[in-house]
Design a protein around this motif. Structure first.
Motif, PDB file in Angstrom:
ATOM      1  N   ASN A  14       0.842  -1.192   0.000  1.00  0.00           N
ATOM      2  CA  ASN A  14       0.000   0.000   0.000  1.00  0.00           C
ATOM      3  C   ASN A  14       0.876   1.240   0.000  1.00  0.00           C
ATOM      4  O   ASN A  14       1.941   1.276   0.627  1.00  0.00           O
ATOM      5  CB  ASN A  14      -0.898   0.021   1.240  1.00  0.00           C
ATOM      6  N   THR A  15       0.419   2.259  -0.696  1.00  0.00           N
ATOM      7  CA  THR A  15       1.140   3.526  -0.708  1.00  0.00           C
ATOM      8  C   THR A  15       0.132   4.655  -0.833  1.00  0.00           C
ATOM      9  O   THR A  15      -1.036   4.419  -1.166  1.00  0.00           O
ATOM     10  CB  THR A  15       2.145   3.580  -1.868  1.00  0.00           C
ATOM     11  N   LYS A  16       0.568   5.852  -0.550  1.00  0.00           N
ATOM     12  CA  LYS A  16      -0.304   7.004  -0.740  1.00  0.00           C
ATOM     13  C   LYS A  16       0.515   8.193  -1.201  1.00  0.00           C
ATOM     14  O   LYS A  16       1.734   8.258  -0.994  1.00  0.00           O
ATOM     15  CB  LYS A  16      -1.070   7.352   0.538  1.00  0.00           C
ATOM     16  N   ALA A  17      -0.153   9.123  -1.844  1.00  0.00           N
ATOM     17  CA  ALA A  17       0.463  10.368  -2.279  1.00  0.00           C
ATOM     18  C   ALA A  17      -0.547  11.472  -2.062  1.00  0.00           C
ATOM     19  O   ALA A  17      -1.749  11.281  -2.278  1.00  0.00           O
ATOM     20  CB  ALA A  17       0.867  10.287  -3.750  1.00  0.00           C
ATOM     21  N   GLY A  18      -0.069  12.622  -1.618  1.00  0.00           N
ATOM     22  CA  GLY A  18      -1.008  13.688  -1.319  1.00  0.00           C
ATOM     23  C   GLY A  18      -0.436  15.069  -1.557  1.00  0.00           C
ATOM     24  O   GLY A  18       0.761  15.250  -1.782  1.00  0.00           O
ATOM     25  N   GLY A  19      -1.329  16.045  -1.501  1.00  0.00           N
ATOM     26  CA  GLY A  19      -0.942  17.437  -1.677  1.00  0.00           C
ATOM     27  C   GLY A  19      -2.180  18.286  -1.855  1.00  0.00           C
ATOM     28  O   GLY A  19      -3.316  17.811  -1.767  1.00  0.00           O
ATOM     29  N   TYR A  20      -1.950  19.554  -2.122  1.00  0.00           N
ATOM     30  CA  TYR A  20      -3.071  20.458  -2.338  1.00  0.00           C
ATOM     31  C   TYR A  20      -3.661  20.250  -3.729  1.00  0.00           C
ATOM     32  O   TYR A  20      -2.934  20.068  -4.710  1.00  0.00           O
ATOM     33  CB  TYR A  20      -2.624  21.913  -2.205  1.00  0.00           C
ATOM     34  N   ALA A  21      -4.975  20.275  -3.798  1.00  0.00           N
ATOM     35  CA  ALA A  21      -5.639  20.217  -5.099  1.00  0.00           C
ATOM     36  C   ALA A  21      -5.287  21.455  -5.914  1.00  0.00           C
ATOM     37  O   ALA A  21      -4.858  22.484  -5.374  1.00  0.00           O
ATOM     38  CB  ALA A  21      -7.157  20.131  -4.897  1.00  0.00           C
ATOM     39  N   GLY A  22      -5.455  21.352  -7.211  1.00  0.00           N
ATOM     40  CA  GLY A  22      -5.135  22.463  -8.087  1.00  0.00           C
ATOM     41  C   GLY A  22      -6.174  23.571  -8.038  1.00  0.00           C
ATOM     42  O   GLY A  22      -7.194  23.479  -7.353  1.00  0.00           O
ATOM     43  N   ASN A  23      -5.878  24.650  -8.755  1.00  0.00           N
ATOM     44  CA  ASN A  23      -6.776  25.799  -8.870  1.00  0.00           C
ATOM     45  C   ASN A  23      -6.946  26.512  -7.530  1.00  0.00           C
ATOM     46  O   ASN A  23      -8.036  26.983  -7.187  1.00  0.00           O
ATOM     47  CB  ASN A  23      -8.137  25.374  -9.428  1.00  0.00           C
ATOM     48  N   GLN A  24      -5.828  26.588  -6.756  1.00  0.00           N
ATOM     49  CA  GLN A  24      -5.813  27.312  -5.494  1.00  0.00           C
ATOM     50  C   GLN A  24      -4.578  28.205  -5.457  1.00  0.00           C
ATOM     51  O   GLN A  24      -3.578  27.921  -6.104  1.00  0.00           O
ATOM     52  CB  GLN A  24      -5.762  26.344  -4.302  1.00  0.00           C
ATOM     53  N   PRO A  25      -4.620  29.292  -4.667  1.00  0.00           N
ATOM     54  CA  PRO A  25      -3.435  30.154  -4.562  1.00  0.00           C
ATOM     55  C   PRO A  25      -2.287  29.405  -3.897  1.00  0.00           C
ATOM     56  O   PRO A  25      -2.500  28.476  -3.108  1.00  0.00           O
ATOM     57  CB  PRO A  25      -3.924  31.319  -3.694  1.00  0.00           C
ATOM     58  N   ASP A  26      -1.050  29.826  -4.203  1.00  0.00           N
ATOM     59  CA  ASP A  26       0.114  29.155  -3.648  1.00  0.00           C
ATOM     60  C   ASP A  26       0.198  29.307  -2.124  1.00  0.00           C
ATOM     61  O   ASP A  26       0.761  28.457  -1.437  1.00  0.00           O
ATOM     62  CB  ASP A  26       1.399  29.698  -4.286  1.00  0.00           C
ATOM     63  N   SER A  27      -0.321  30.404  -1.604  1.00  0.00           N
ATOM     64  CA  SER A  27      -0.270  30.628  -0.162  1.00  0.00           C
ATOM     65  C   SER A  27      -1.576  31.284   0.289  1.00  0.00           C
ATOM     66  O   SER A  27      -2.478  31.529  -0.521  1.00  0.00           O
ATOM     67  CB  SER A  27       0.925  31.519   0.199  1.00  0.00           C
ATOM     68  N   ASN A  28      -1.654  31.566   1.573  1.00  0.00           N
ATOM     69  CA  ASN A  28      -2.791  32.279   2.182  1.00  0.00           C
ATOM     70  C   ASN A  28      -4.064  31.450   2.288  1.00  0.00           C
ATOM     71  O   ASN A  28      -4.719  31.439   3.313  1.00  0.00           O
ATOM     72  CB  ASN A  28      -3.101  33.592   1.447  1.00  0.00           C
ATOM     73  N   GLY A  29      -4.461  30.792   1.215  1.00  0.00           N
ATOM     74  CA  GLY A  29      -5.679  30.012   1.274  1.00  0.00           C
ATOM     75  C   GLY A  29      -6.926  30.875   1.306  1.00  0.00           C
ATOM     76  O   GLY A  29      -6.915  32.038   0.896  1.00  0.00           O
ATOM     77  N   TYR A  30      -8.012  30.309   1.829  1.00  0.00           N
ATOM     78  CA  TYR A  30      -9.309  30.974   1.818  1.00  0.00           C
ATOM     79  C   TYR A  30      -9.873  31.030   3.240  1.00  0.00           C
ATOM     80  O   TYR A  30      -9.743  30.075   4.004  1.00  0.00           O
ATOM     81  CB  TYR A  30     -10.302  30.226   0.931  1.00  0.00           C
ATOM     82  N   ARG A  31     -10.528  32.153   3.539  1.00  0.00           N
ATOM     83  CA  ARG A  31     -11.314  32.247   4.769  1.00  0.00           C
ATOM     84  C   ARG A  31     -12.787  32.311   4.371  1.00  0.00           C
ATOM     85  O   ARG A  31     -13.183  33.115   3.529  1.00  0.00           O
ATOM     86  CB  ARG A  31     -10.939  33.477   5.583  1.00  0.00           C
ATOM     87  N   PHE A  32     -13.588  31.458   4.983  1.00  0.00           N
ATOM     88  CA  PHE A  32     -15.018  31.418   4.697  1.00  0.00           C
ATOM     89  C   PHE A  32     -15.742  32.107   5.853  1.00  0.00           C
ATOM     90  O   PHE A  32     -16.079  31.490   6.864  1.00  0.00           O
ATOM     91  CB  PHE A  32     -15.484  29.975   4.531  1.00  0.00           C
ATOM     92  N   SER A  73       6.942   3.516  -9.835  1.00  0.00           N
ATOM     93  CA  SER A  73       6.642   4.925  -9.599  1.00  0.00           C
ATOM     94  C   SER A  73       5.267   5.224 -10.175  1.00  0.00           C
ATOM     95  O   SER A  73       5.025   4.985 -11.364  1.00  0.00           O
ATOM     96  CB  SER A  73       7.690   5.836 -10.248  1.00  0.00           C
ATOM     97  N   LEU A  74       4.396   5.744  -9.348  1.00  0.00           N
ATOM     98  CA  LEU A  74       3.057   6.112  -9.789  1.00  0.00           C
ATOM     99  C   LEU A  74       2.938   7.625  -9.887  1.00  0.00           C
ATOM    100  O   LEU A  74       3.353   8.348  -8.971  1.00  0.00           O
ATOM    101  CB  LEU A  74       2.000   5.595  -8.809  1.00  0.00           C
ATOM    102  N   SER A  75       2.366   8.095 -10.971  1.00  0.00           N
ATOM    103  CA  SER A  75       2.057   9.513 -11.120  1.00  0.00           C
ATOM    104  C   SER A  75       0.599   9.722 -10.720  1.00  0.00           C
ATOM    105  O   SER A  75      -0.306   9.159 -11.333  1.00  0.00           O
ATOM    106  CB  SER A  75       2.282   9.957 -12.567  1.00  0.00           C
ATOM    107  N   VAL A  76       0.386  10.503  -9.682  1.00  0.00           N
ATOM    108  CA  VAL A  76      -0.933  10.616  -9.064  1.00  0.00           C
ATOM    109  C   VAL A  76      -1.491  12.024  -9.244  1.00  0.00           C
ATOM    110  O   VAL A  76      -0.946  12.987  -8.673  1.00  0.00           O
ATOM    111  CB  VAL A  76      -0.858  10.278  -7.564  1.00  0.00           C
ATOM    112  N   PRO A  77      -2.568  12.203 -10.012  1.00  0.00           N
ATOM    113  CA  PRO A  77      -3.201  13.522 -10.128  1.00  0.00           C
ATOM    114  C   PRO A  77      -4.065  13.805  -8.905  1.00  0.00           C
ATOM    115  O   PRO A  77      -4.742  12.916  -8.391  1.00  0.00           O
ATOM    116  CB  PRO A  77      -4.047  13.390 -11.398  1.00  0.00           C
ATOM    117  N   LEU A  78      -4.058  15.047  -8.454  1.00  0.00           N
ATOM    118  CA  LEU A  78      -4.750  15.407  -7.220  1.00  0.00           C
ATOM    119  C   LEU A  78      -6.092  16.098  -7.451  1.00  0.00           C
ATOM    120  O   LEU A  78      -6.783  16.430  -6.488  1.00  0.00           O
ATOM    121  CB  LEU A  78      -3.856  16.311  -6.361  1.00  0.00           C
ATOM    122  N   GLY A  79      -6.475  16.319  -8.699  1.00  0.00           N
ATOM    123  CA  GLY A  79      -7.746  16.980  -8.954  1.00  0.00           C
ATOM    124  C   GLY A  79      -7.667  18.480  -8.720  1.00  0.00           C
ATOM    125  O   GLY A  79      -6.597  19.044  -8.455  1.00  0.00           O
TER     126      GLY A  79
END
Length: 215
Positions: free
Chosen positions: A92-110, A140-146
C-alpha cells in the motif's frame, strides 16, 4: 382468529418494508462502490474495497487482461497452459498534496461558513514510489490530485476564522507480477519457463480529503 391472522400479516408486511428500506438504503449508499466515513477533524475518507480479497481480485483481473493482450499478439499458436503469472506481495502507498486551482499561499477564509468543491480530474501530480525486492521492479506512480472546482465533492471548512486550502490524499495498492511462457530451447533440447514480461498493477483503494489550515 381472523383478526389475529390479519394482525400477523400486517406485522410481516411491516417487517418486510423495514428490511427492504434498510437494505435499499445500504445499496444506495454503496452503489458507486464507495464507503464514506468522516472523523472528528472533518477529514472524509472514501474507500473503494471492503476486503483484502476484493483488492487481490482487482489486481488479478488487471494482470490477466495484460496476459490476454500478449497472447493475442502471438498469433494462433497459443494455449493458456503455455503461460503463467507469478505475483509479488502487494504494498500500500499514498500520495497527497493540495488540489489544483488554489493560490500558492494564504488560502481561503469562509467568513459565513461553507467549503470547497473538489473535482477528481486533472490538477497537479505527485509521485508515489514503491520499492519491491528482487525479482520485482520498483514502481513509480504519477498521481493527479484533482482541482478545486465549482461542482463535485463538497468539503466543509471547520470554522469561519482560519484560512484553509483543500488537501487530497490518494491511497493505492500496488502489486508486481511477471509473465512467463513455456518455451522450447533448441540448444538444450528442453522446455523452460521464459520470462517475457515484468510489470505491475495498481488500483486506487481510497481517497482522503479535508480543508487544511494554512495559518
Amino acid at each position: 382468529m381472523k383478526k389475529n391472522m390479519k394482525y400477523k400479516s400486517f406485522l410481516m408486511f411491516l417487517l418486510s418494508v423495514i428490511i427492504f428500506s434498510t437494505s435499499g438504503f445500504a445499496a444506495s449508499a454503496n452503489s458507486s462502490g464507495k464507503f464514506d466515513s468522516e472523523d472528528s477533524t472533518g477529514k472524509t475518507s472514501i474507500t473503494y474495497y471492503e476486503t483484502e480479497e476484493e483488492i487481490l481480485e482487482a489486481h488479478k483481473k488487471l494482470a490477466e487482461e495484460e496476459l490476454r493482450k500478449i497472447m493475442s499478439g502471438n498469433g494462433l499458436f497459443n494455449h493458456p497452459d503455455d503461460y503463467k503469472i507469478e505475483y509479488g506481495d502487494r504494498k500500500n502507498t499514498k500520495a497527497g498534496g493540495y488540489a489544483g486551482n488554489q493560490p500558492d499561499s494564504n488560502g481561503y477564509r469562509f467568513n459565513t461558513g461553507g467549503g470547497f468543491y473538489w473535482s477528481d480530474s486533472g490538477g497537479p501530480t505527485v509521485t508515489a514510489n514503491v520499492a519491491f525486492p528482487y525479482p520485482w521492479d520498483h514502481v513509480s506512480l504519477s498521481v493527479p490530485l484533482g482541482n478545486k472546482s465549482t461542482s463535485g465533492v463538497f468539503v466543509t471548512v471547520p470554522n469561519t476564522v482560519d484560512r484553509f486550502k483543500l488537501w487530497i490524499d490518494k491511497h493505492y495498492s500496488v502489486q508486481p507480477y511477471n509473465i512467463y511462457q513455456w518455451t522450447y530451447d533448441y540448444n538444450s533440447g528442453f522446455y523452460y519457463w521464459k520470462l517475457i514480461s515484468k510489470s505491475h498493477t495498481s488500483t486506487r483503494t481510497g481517497v482522503d480529503y479535508w480543508a487544511k489550515k494554512v495559518n
